[in-house]
Scaffold this motif. Sequence first.
Motif, PDB file in Angstrom:
ATOM      1  N   UNK A  20      -2.640   8.897   7.414  1.00 31.06           N
ATOM      2  CA  UNK A  20      -1.367   9.563   7.708  1.00 31.06           C
ATOM      3  C   UNK A  20      -0.650   9.922   6.410  1.00 31.06           C
ATOM      4  N   UNK A  21      -0.632   9.001   5.465  1.00 33.01           N
ATOM      5  CA  UNK A  21       0.049   9.244   4.184  1.00 33.01           C
ATOM      6  C   UNK A  21      -0.509  10.484   3.486  1.00 33.01           C
ATOM      7  N   UNK A  22      -1.814  10.665   3.547  1.00 35.46           N
ATOM      8  CA  UNK A  22      -2.447  11.788   2.855  1.00 35.46           C
ATOM      9  C   UNK A  22      -1.986  13.139   3.402  1.00 35.46           C
ATOM     10  N   UNK A  76       0.816  -1.211   0.000  1.00 31.45           N
ATOM     11  CA  UNK A  76       0.000   0.000   0.000  1.00 31.45           C
ATOM     12  C   UNK A  76       0.849   1.261   0.000  1.00 31.45           C
ATOM     13  N   UNK A  77       0.555   2.186   0.892  1.00 33.44           N
ATOM     14  CA  UNK A  77       1.210   3.491   0.863  1.00 33.44           C
ATOM     15  C   UNK A  77       2.578   3.510   1.548  1.00 33.44           C
ATOM     16  N   UNK A  78       2.914   2.453   2.274  1.00 33.28           N
ATOM     17  CA  UNK A  78       4.239   2.325   2.886  1.00 33.28           C
ATOM     18  C   UNK A  78       4.813   0.975   2.500  1.00 33.28           C
ATOM     19  N   UNK A 129      -1.649   1.333  -8.448  1.00 25.35           N
ATOM     20  CA  UNK A 129      -2.509   0.271  -8.984  1.00 25.35           C
ATOM     21  C   UNK A 129      -2.898   0.578 -10.426  1.00 25.35           C
ATOM     22  N   UNK A 130      -3.161   1.846 -10.708  1.00 27.48           N
ATOM     23  CA  UNK A 130      -3.492   2.254 -12.076  1.00 27.48           C
ATOM     24  C   UNK A 130      -2.310   1.987 -13.016  1.00 27.48           C
ATOM     25  N   UNK A 173       6.327   6.679  -3.359  1.00 24.83           N
ATOM     26  CA  UNK A 173       6.404   7.937  -4.107  1.00 24.83           C
ATOM     27  C   UNK A 173       5.021   8.467  -4.438  1.00 24.83           C
ATOM     28  N   UNK A 174       4.116   7.548  -4.793  1.00 27.67           N
ATOM     29  CA  UNK A 174       2.723   7.870  -5.110  1.00 27.67           C
ATOM     30  C   UNK A 174       1.826   6.946  -4.316  1.00 27.67           C
ATOM     31  N   UNK A 175       0.572   7.346  -4.143  1.00 29.82           N
ATOM     32  CA  UNK A 175      -0.321   6.521  -3.335  1.00 29.82           C
ATOM     33  C   UNK A 175      -0.686   5.225  -4.048  1.00 29.82           C
TER      34      UNK A 175
END
Length: 413
Positions: free
Chosen positions: A389-391, A39-41, A56-57, A49-51
Amino acid sequence: MRTVGLIVEYNPFHNGHLYHVQQSVKHTGAAATVAVMSGNFLQRGEPALLDKWARAEMALAGGCDLVIELPIAYATQPAEWFAYGAVSLLEATGVVDTLCFGSESGDLDGLAQIAELLADEPSRFRELLRSLLLEGRSYPAAYAEAAMAYMGEQGIARERLPDLSSPNNTLGLHYLMALRRIGSAIRPYTVLREKAGYHQTDITDCRIASATAIRQLLASGDALDAIAPYVPASTLRILQREWDAGRAPVSWQSFAPQLLHTLAVSSPERLAALHGMTEGLEHRLLGALPRLTDADFESLLAALKTRRYTRTKLQRVLLSVLLGHAAAELTPARLGAGVSYVRVLGFSSAGQALLAQMRRQARLPILMSAARPPSELPYLALDVQASAVYSLAQHRPNGETMYRDYLLPPIRA
């Protein structure tokens, strides 16, 4: 239909990843691909670097048919638990029959030979490992050396075996051990990693560069055009969109204020209760604060790093500080219980057909979002918290961006 599983991070998706997807399909004869993606970590204890939705895209544009999330409880762990979580998730889909991973050696038989002897961690191997750790070796170095020493004691010459100091060989070994430990019938394959090593920072090929080298180019202030030769056009397009929207790039420095604040207001006792906080490391963390040359992440890391504490070990510990991951939540017993849900991040038309098959065959509940999950899923809350948190590192976060896990449906290719 034959379906190949891939275990990935795509940080970001580049031409080497595209080659791996294509070769995986070729080697296995698969008609569809399922990617288990962090995921984000990420596994080395750093933010992506990106969410996860943007990545996934990228994966779908690069040929993956179904992208499912590796829960953060496993995604940021050392190789053993990272591999165990990812392989368990592929097994739980009920549709994956092959697994193809990249390796520096391309030697599946050699890795399988080591996996067969180490899967149950014989007492002599544990003794060798403990001895090397007491000498002050880092865990990855000690593990690789103990494995080679043990294999030598079994009469297997070192030169006949893959190099376990190479990160993809090590991950591959743990994938094979995980398959054995859960009794999976998934058949493994490996693709030789060529032209760019996992950590290689210099670029020696006109089309292939490691994700590390690509991120370094971006961190140096170069325009996105600088990485264009090394990534598919779809990756470049998604990167540009995320840059323009202020959602990227994200790095550890993005979280330095929150991290330093948490350390500054924490007691040794509070830090000691966090996951990965071993050998009195909480005192070293607090003792480093007055010695910082700058209030930034790299200064903190420089103040902490020793021969014993690798950058990866420290990043994982600092991630526990940032996210508040308690040691009691991530014990070997709890991790050993395995994943408890399949979280879908995106799918293609072929992936949609796989999902229909999974609804009949999967061993776990399939989640299309985190909204109204079954109450018995222990680690889903950690995923939602990590996304929130990532956001905070993104431009002008709000409640909607913090809790996209509840609101955003899977990406459709």
